[in-house]
Motif scaffolding. Structure first.
Motif, PDB file in Angstrom:
ATOM      1  N   VAL A   1       0.789  -1.037   0.009  1.00  0.00           N
ATOM      2  CA  VAL A   1      -0.047   0.084  -0.018  1.00  0.00           C
ATOM      3  C   VAL A   1       1.073   1.169  -0.010  1.00  0.00           C
ATOM      4  O   VAL A   1       1.810   1.469   0.646  1.00  0.00           O
ATOM      5  CB  VAL A   1      -0.894   0.150   1.197  1.00  0.00           C
ATOM      6  CG1 VAL A   1      -1.963   1.232   1.094  1.00  0.00           C
ATOM      7  CG2 VAL A   1      -1.897  -1.175   1.254  1.00  0.00           C
ATOM      8  N   GLU A   2       0.503   2.151  -0.931  1.00  0.00           N
ATOM      9  CA  GLU A   2       1.268   3.599  -0.903  1.00  0.00           C
ATOM     10  C   GLU A   2       0.225   4.484  -0.690  1.00  0.00           C
ATOM     11  O   GLU A   2      -0.669   4.578  -1.428  1.00  0.00           O
ATOM     12  CB  GLU A   2       1.905   3.653  -2.169  1.00  0.00           C
ATOM     13  CG  GLU A   2       2.818   4.997  -2.129  1.00  0.00           C
ATOM     14  CD  GLU A   2       3.629   5.121  -3.405  1.00  0.00           C
ATOM     15  OE1 GLU A   2       4.079   6.481  -3.521  1.00  0.00           O
ATOM     16  OE2 GLU A   2       3.397   4.456  -4.337  1.00  0.00           O
ATOM     17  N   ARG A   3       0.495   5.451   0.332  1.00  0.00           N
ATOM     18  CA  ARG A   3      -0.528   6.623   0.675  1.00  0.00           C
ATOM     19  C   ARG A   3       0.131   7.752   0.152  1.00  0.00           C
ATOM     20  O   ARG A   3       1.199   8.174   0.451  1.00  0.00           O
ATOM     21  CB  ARG A   3      -0.740   6.409   2.150  1.00  0.00           C
ATOM     22  CG  ARG A   3      -1.766   7.705   2.271  1.00  0.00           C
ATOM     23  CD  ARG A   3      -2.279   7.532   3.888  1.00  0.00           C
ATOM     24  NE  ARG A   3      -3.291   6.385   3.855  1.00  0.00           N
ATOM     25  CZ  ARG A   3      -3.910   5.955   4.907  1.00  0.00           C
ATOM     26  NH1 ARG A   3      -3.609   6.493   6.174  1.00  0.00           N
ATOM     27  NH2 ARG A   3      -4.997   4.851   4.615  1.00  0.00           N
ATOM     28  N   TRP A   4      -0.759   8.749  -0.650  1.00  0.00           N
ATOM     29  CA  TRP A   4      -0.165  10.117  -1.138  1.00  0.00           C
ATOM     30  C   TRP A   4      -1.228  11.282  -0.397  1.00  0.00           C
ATOM     31  O   TRP A   4      -2.264  11.124  -0.424  1.00  0.00           O
ATOM     32  CB  TRP A   4      -0.733  10.251  -2.700  1.00  0.00           C
ATOM     33  CG  TRP A   4      -0.063  11.436  -2.988  1.00  0.00           C
ATOM     34  CD1 TRP A   4       0.984  12.423  -2.447  1.00  0.00           C
ATOM     35  CD2 TRP A   4      -0.586  12.128  -4.421  1.00  0.00           C
ATOM     36  NE1 TRP A   4       1.201  13.358  -3.282  1.00  0.00           N
ATOM     37  CE2 TRP A   4       0.428  13.321  -4.264  1.00  0.00           C
ATOM     38  CE3 TRP A   4      -1.256  11.839  -5.233  1.00  0.00           C
ATOM     39  CZ2 TRP A   4       0.239  13.891  -5.401  1.00  0.00           C
ATOM     40  CZ3 TRP A   4      -1.481  12.612  -6.379  1.00  0.00           C
ATOM     41  CH2 TRP A   4      -0.744  14.091  -6.674  1.00  0.00           C
TER      42      TRP A   4
ATOM     43  N   GLY B   1       0.722  17.318  -1.383  1.00  0.00           N
ATOM     44  CA  GLY B   1       0.425  17.721  -2.668  1.00  0.00           C
ATOM     45  C   GLY B   1      -0.667  17.321  -3.399  1.00  0.00           C
ATOM     46  O   GLY B   1      -1.123  17.743  -4.452  1.00  0.00           O
ATOM     47  N   GLY B   2      -1.258  16.164  -2.730  1.00  0.00           N
ATOM     48  CA  GLY B   2      -2.558  15.600  -3.547  1.00  0.00           C
ATOM     49  C   GLY B   2      -3.627  16.414  -3.347  1.00  0.00           C
ATOM     50  O   GLY B   2      -3.836  16.996  -2.361  1.00  0.00           O
ATOM     51  N   GLU B   3      -4.641  16.282  -4.292  1.00  0.00           N
ATOM     52  CA  GLU B   3      -5.865  16.834  -4.091  1.00  0.00           C
ATOM     53  C   GLU B   3      -6.713  16.522  -2.738  1.00  0.00           C
ATOM     54  O   GLU B   3      -7.424  17.188  -2.241  1.00  0.00           O
ATOM     55  CB  GLU B   3      -6.877  16.581  -5.294  1.00  0.00           C
ATOM     56  CG  GLU B   3      -6.133  17.501  -6.593  1.00  0.00           C
ATOM     57  CD  GLU B   3      -7.058  17.225  -7.804  1.00  0.00           C
ATOM     58  OE1 GLU B   3      -8.242  16.587  -7.493  1.00  0.00           O
ATOM     59  OE2 GLU B   3      -6.644  17.866  -8.923  1.00  0.00           O
ATOM     60  N   GLU B   4      -6.289  15.198  -2.517  1.00  0.00           N
ATOM     61  CA  GLU B   4      -7.057  14.870  -1.455  1.00  0.00           C
ATOM     62  C   GLU B   4      -6.058  13.235  -0.900  1.00  0.00           C
ATOM     63  O   GLU B   4      -5.448  12.856  -1.864  1.00  0.00           O
ATOM     64  CB  GLU B   4      -8.328  14.141  -1.395  1.00  0.00           C
ATOM     65  CG  GLU B   4      -8.750  13.240  -2.788  1.00  0.00           C
ATOM     66  CD  GLU B   4     -10.214  12.783  -2.746  1.00  0.00           C
ATOM     67  OE1 GLU B   4     -10.979  13.362  -1.999  1.00  0.00           O
ATOM     68  OE2 GLU B   4     -10.564  12.045  -3.662  1.00  0.00           O
TER      69      GLU B   4
END
Length: 321
Positions: free
Chosen positions: A249-252, A257-260
């Motif tokens: 699992v990779e979380r942004w 910088g992610g929109e959400e």
């Protein structure tokens, strides 16, 4: 006759290659289970007497996908890549060059060969090319517990003709290459080796020197001081549980910088087959002996054939060449 990754003046002969000598070449890999993200950085210096349009040709693993490109001029001007439709991108590049601007264009020439065009490079200029890519690491054929990373350092001509219109030069074994690989597996690492180059290895962390607690699922790999860019770099990683189903699992995060905040999941399934043993087997090897195989190609075929013959089952096996 492989081609060293290099910068070439557009529309000029290979003799001008010395106007853009390679100053430094380095690559950093981050391996997580069977997935990797890497950045290749190569620094060149322009000894050309006038402004030139140049091209940068480089190889990547066949499964790699480029996710970022930028070129830095004299550590000040930054050209960042933006994904566009091919004809639209080429038109924008040509328009910028015609206006006297420094511009860049990245194109895929072949499944594992990419070309970067840089327009209006001034004399006495440092050029730093940054390419980032992601890929899936294949299992090594010898064991389901083993992964095999291959980092191409040169572009080899294909059968019949070159894969792209570039000047073909012999590789330079004196090109030095800096490499660092941080490895994070789901379970303890059992071994890391390289059949191609001398490497340094630190188990238990992601640095050259062990600091903090020892973590058996982590490792740090780097090329030895005597390593040269004379052939592809191969690193073999063995770890426990590589043949079991698993999920990464990779979380942004929104704060990064992610929109959400979003999560990406990668599920790995390694098939297992319980096949009955065959009482007898026959193998037929087809070898091309035409004129195009003269020299190093037929020598390579002979070496590969010897490996294959030694790998055949010792009982109930027949073969023909």
């Amino acid at each position: 006759m492989p081609l060293t990754v290099s910068i070439f003046p557009i529309g000029s002969g290979w003799t001008l290659r010395e106007e853009y000598p390679l100053v430094q070449s380095r690559c950093s890999y981050s391996v997580v289970d069977v997935y990797t993200i890497a950045e290749v950085v190569q620094d060149y210096y322009s000894d050309a007497p006038i402004n030139r349009d140049v091209e940068y040709v480089f190889p990547l693993p066949p499964s790699a996908a480029v996710c970022s490109f930028k070129a830095m001029i004299d550590d000040e001007k930054v050209i960042k890549g933006i994904v566009k439709e091919k004809l639209e991108a080429k038109k924008a590049y040509e328009q910028a060059v015609s206006q006297g601007k420094t511009a860049g264009l990245l194109q895929q020439e072949h499944a594992d060969v990419f070309r970067v065009s840089l327009g209006n490079i001034k004399p006495k200029t440092k050029i730093s090319v940054h390419i980032s890519f992601v890929s899936i690491i294949p299992h090594d054929g010898s064991s389901p517990q083993t992964l095999r990373i291959t980092m191409p350092t040169a572009i080899a001509p294909r059968y019949g003709s070159a894969p792209t219109n570039i000047p073909w030069l012999r590789n330079n074994a004196q090109n030095r290459f800096e490499l660092s690989v941080s490895v994070q597996m789901n379970k303890p690492i059992t071994s890391i080796s390289s059949p191609s180059h001398p490497i340094g290895l630190t188990l238990g962390c992601h640095q050259r020197e062990l600091t903090g607690d020892y973590e058996p699922s982590k490792a740090f790999v780097y090329l030895g001081d005597s390593a040269m860019l004379d052939k592809d770099i191969v690193i073999v990683i063995s770890a426990q549980g590589m043949d079991t189903p698993r999920c990464s699992v990779e979380r942004w995060l929104k704060s990064e910088g992610g929109e959400e905040t979003t999560d990406a999941y990668a599920l790995t399934l390694v098939p297992k087959f319980e096949l009955p043993a065959l009482p007898a087997q026959e193998y037929i090897f087809l070898v091309d002996r035409s004129g195009s195989m003269e020299g190093g190609r037929i020598t390579a075929v002979k070496a590969a054939l010897q490996i294959l013959l030694r790998s055949l089952p010792s009982r109930g096996t027949s073969f023909n060449i």
